[in-house]
Design an enzyme around this catalytic site. Structure first.
Site, PDB file in Angstrom:
ATOM      1  N   ASN A  88      25.251  40.243  50.311  1.00  0.00           N
ATOM      2  CA  ASN A  88      26.242  39.365  49.486  1.00  0.00           C
ATOM      3  C   ASN A  88      27.373  40.152  48.907  1.00  0.00           C
ATOM      4  OD1 ASN A  88      26.891  37.013  47.715  1.00  0.00           O
ATOM      5  ND2 ASN A  88      26.545  38.348  46.288  1.00  0.00           N
ATOM      6  N   SER A 140      31.971  33.392  55.207  1.00  0.00           N
ATOM      7  CA  SER A 140      32.936  32.602  54.443  1.00  0.00           C
ATOM      8  C   SER A 140      33.402  31.316  55.286  1.00  0.00           C
ATOM      9  CB  SER A 140      34.129  33.164  53.795  1.00  0.00           C
ATOM     10  OG  SER A 140      35.064  32.336  53.151  1.00  0.00           O
ATOM     11  N   TYR A 153      40.566  39.386  54.795  1.00  0.00           N
ATOM     12  CA  TYR A 153      39.286  38.759  54.236  1.00  0.00           C
ATOM     13  C   TYR A 153      38.918  37.714  55.183  1.00  0.00           C
ATOM     14  CZ  TYR A 153      36.228  35.942  51.362  1.00  0.00           C
ATOM     15  OH  TYR A 153      35.042  35.376  51.014  1.00  0.00           O
ATOM     16  N   ALA A 155      39.511  38.084  58.648  1.00  0.00           N
ATOM     17  CA  ALA A 155      39.035  38.920  59.694  1.00  0.00           C
ATOM     18  C   ALA A 155      37.626  39.564  59.547  1.00  0.00           C
ATOM     19  CB  ALA A 155      39.957  40.145  59.645  1.00  0.00           C
ATOM     20  N   ILE A 186      32.931  27.704  45.873  1.00  0.00           N
ATOM     21  CA  ILE A 186      31.541  27.751  44.737  1.00  0.00           C
ATOM     22  C   ILE A 186      32.142  28.327  43.728  1.00  0.00           C
ATOM     23  CG2 ILE A 186      29.512  29.043  44.476  1.00  0.00           C
ATOM     24  CD1 ILE A 186      29.625  27.202  47.200  1.00  0.00           C
TER      25      ILE A 186
HETATM   26  P1  NAI Z   1      31.979  38.005  43.059  1.00  0.00           P
HETATM   27  O1  NAI Z   1      33.231  38.758  42.928  1.00  0.00           O
HETATM   28  O2  NAI Z   1      31.634  37.336  41.886  1.00  0.00           O
HETATM   29  O3  NAI Z   1      30.476  38.987  43.174  1.00  0.00           O
HETATM   30  C1  NAI Z   1      30.626  40.013  44.170  1.00  0.00           C
HETATM   31  C2  NAI Z   1      29.748  41.045  43.808  1.00  0.00           C
HETATM   32  O4  NAI Z   1      29.877  42.169  44.723  1.00  0.00           O
HETATM   33  C3  NAI Z   1      30.291  41.664  42.318  1.00  0.00           C
HETATM   34  O5  NAI Z   1      29.396  41.676  41.341  1.00  0.00           O
HETATM   35  C4  NAI Z   1      30.737  43.005  42.720  1.00  0.00           C
HETATM   36  O6  NAI Z   1      30.771  44.039  41.755  1.00  0.00           O
HETATM   37  C5  NAI Z   1      29.951  43.157  43.814  1.00  0.00           C
HETATM   38  N1  NAI Z   1      30.707  44.439  44.634  1.00  0.00           N
HETATM   39  C6  NAI Z   1      31.962  44.645  45.158  1.00  0.00           C
HETATM   40  N2  NAI Z   1      31.923  45.799  45.790  1.00  0.00           N
HETATM   41  C7  NAI Z   1      30.735  46.338  45.764  1.00  0.00           C
HETATM   42  C8  NAI Z   1      30.219  47.610  46.203  1.00  0.00           C
HETATM   43  N3  NAI Z   1      31.032  48.388  46.968  1.00  0.00           N
HETATM   44  N4  NAI Z   1      29.029  47.872  46.120  1.00  0.00           N
HETATM   45  C9  NAI Z   1      28.346  46.824  45.524  1.00  0.00           C
HETATM   46  N5  NAI Z   1      28.646  45.787  45.153  1.00  0.00           N
HETATM   47  C10 NAI Z   1      29.833  45.546  45.112  1.00  0.00           C
HETATM   48  O7  NAI Z   1      31.925  37.181  44.304  1.00  0.00           O
HETATM   49  P2  NAI Z   1      31.199  35.769  44.547  1.00  0.00           P
HETATM   50  O8  NAI Z   1      32.145  34.673  44.728  1.00  0.00           O
HETATM   51  O9  NAI Z   1      29.967  35.524  44.048  1.00  0.00           O
HETATM   52  O10 NAI Z   1      31.118  35.987  46.452  1.00  0.00           O
HETATM   53  C11 NAI Z   1      29.972  36.517  46.742  1.00  0.00           C
HETATM   54  C12 NAI Z   1      29.973  36.598  48.571  1.00  0.00           C
HETATM   55  O11 NAI Z   1      30.221  35.136  48.953  1.00  0.00           O
HETATM   56  C13 NAI Z   1      31.192  37.554  48.637  1.00  0.00           C
HETATM   57  O12 NAI Z   1      30.946  38.108  49.917  1.00  0.00           O
HETATM   58  C14 NAI Z   1      32.334  36.466  49.117  1.00  0.00           C
HETATM   59  O13 NAI Z   1      33.246  36.959  49.989  1.00  0.00           O
HETATM   60  C15 NAI Z   1      31.320  35.421  49.649  1.00  0.00           C
HETATM   61  N6  NAI Z   1      31.863  33.930  49.417  1.00  0.00           N
HETATM   62  C16 NAI Z   1      32.285  33.468  48.405  1.00  0.00           C
HETATM   63  C17 NAI Z   1      32.971  32.230  48.180  1.00  0.00           C
HETATM   64  C18 NAI Z   1      33.311  31.539  46.768  1.00  0.00           C
HETATM   65  O14 NAI Z   1      33.749  30.353  46.584  1.00  0.00           O
HETATM   66  N7  NAI Z   1      32.832  32.258  45.823  1.00  0.00           N
HETATM   67  C19 NAI Z   1      33.413  31.506  49.206  1.00  0.00           C
HETATM   68  C20 NAI Z   1      33.097  31.986  50.443  1.00  0.00           C
HETATM   69  C21 NAI Z   1      32.537  33.402  50.888  1.00  0.00           C
END
Ligand code: NAI
Length: 246
Positions: A88, A140, A153, A155, A186
């Site tokens: 995730n 996504s 992103y 890509a 979300i």
């Molecule tokens: P977020 O930024 O709230 O959480 C992502 C988490 O990943 C953070 O806790 C961060 O510290 C952690 N992270 C980042 N780099 C890391 C690394 N190198 N090693 C370990 N952990 C790491 O993001 P969110 O919004 O919760 O998104 C979660 C996933 O869902 C992501 O992959 C995002 O691209 C995808 N996504 C989110 C959407 C949204 O509307 N929030 C829409 C579509 C996809």
């Protein structure tokens, strides 16, 4: 149905946003959860364990082979199994393409794509030995739609789908499935900072007329992580309230 009793699940990026929703839903389903993140996940773990959940935090950088392998070794020593890997963790570094730096491109590819190579390499030997496993990764809606300022992103999130469709062909014979969830819009800390009128405009585009919640994504991941979903392999589950015409 859709229970994870007795199973151990890794949730990367579990300390914030959607990751917390996945952890909570998996705990409700009976799993023991290893929450991986680079930011401190202990406060969330403390909150969940206060309500009786089996969850522990490991500080893991999913781009690092050493960090990931040592966390996997610790789980195997303490729990002896890894049934589910949820990839995730993800980042954005938005910029219009002509202004995008090489570092913005590389960091998104590193965290969003290379991490899948790193985590799956570390976990798969144990899943193959057990002849069972579920790998589900975060794509996504913007992998399909594209978005201004998100060439890197979009890509990366499309690459995750390609990875998924190929890896599922290699490991299916071990009763390991590999799938993706493509979340839509979300509610997370990131979306909380968007002005109210923009959020309202976005919600009008969602057929079910509400923003998605982290728990909504948790249920989508739970379905693909369940043993009942064994015949569903290599897919992208579009969890977006009906926005994207598939
Ligand atoms: P977020 O930024 O709230 O959480 C992502 C988490 O990943 C953070 O806790 C961060 O510290 C952690 N992270 C980042 N780099 C890391 C690394 N190198 N090693 C370990 N952990 C790491 O993001 P969110 O919004 O919760 O998104 C979660 C996933 O869902 C992501 O992959 C995002 O691209 C995808 N996504 C989110 C959407 C949204 O509307 N929030 C829409 C579509 C996809």
């Amino acid at each position: 149905m859709f229970r994870l009793d007795g199973q151990v699940a890794i949730v990367t990026g579990g300390a914030q946003g959607i990751g917390v929703g996945i952890c909570k839903v998996f705990i409700e389903a009976g799993a023991t959860v290893a929450m991986w993140d680079i930011v401190d996940g202990q406060p969330v773990v403390d909150e969940i364990t206060a309500n009786g959940g089996n969850i522990f935090y490991q500080k893991v950088d999913v781009t690092s082979k050493e960090s990931t392998e040592s966390a996997v070794a610790e789980i195997m020593e303490k729990h002896g199994r890894i049934d589910v890997l949820i990839n995730n963790a993800g980042i954005i570094r938005d910029k219009s393409f002509m202004k995008m730096t090489e570092d913005q491109w590389d960091s998104v590819m590193n965290v969003n794509v290379k991490s899948l190579y790193v985590t799956a390499k570390a976990v798969l030997p144990h899943m193959i030995e057990a002849q069972y496993g579920r790998i589900v990764s975060a794509s996504s809606i913007n992998a399909m739609n594209g978005a201004y300022g998100q060439t890197n992103y979009s890509a990366s999130k499309a690459a995750i789908q390609g990875f998924t469709r190929s890896l599922c062909r290699e490991v299916g014979k071990h009763r390991i499935t590999v799938n993706c969830v493509a979340p839509g819009f979300i509610k997370t800390a990131m979306t909380d900072s968007i002005p109210k009128e923009i959020i309202e405009g976005a919600i009008k585009q969602i057929p079910i007329r509400r923003i998605g919640l982290p728990e909504d994504m948790g249920y989508a991941y739970l379905f693909l992580a369940s043993k009942e979903a064994e015949f569903i392999n290599g897919i992208t589950l579009h969890a977006n309230g009906g926005v994207y015409p598939i």
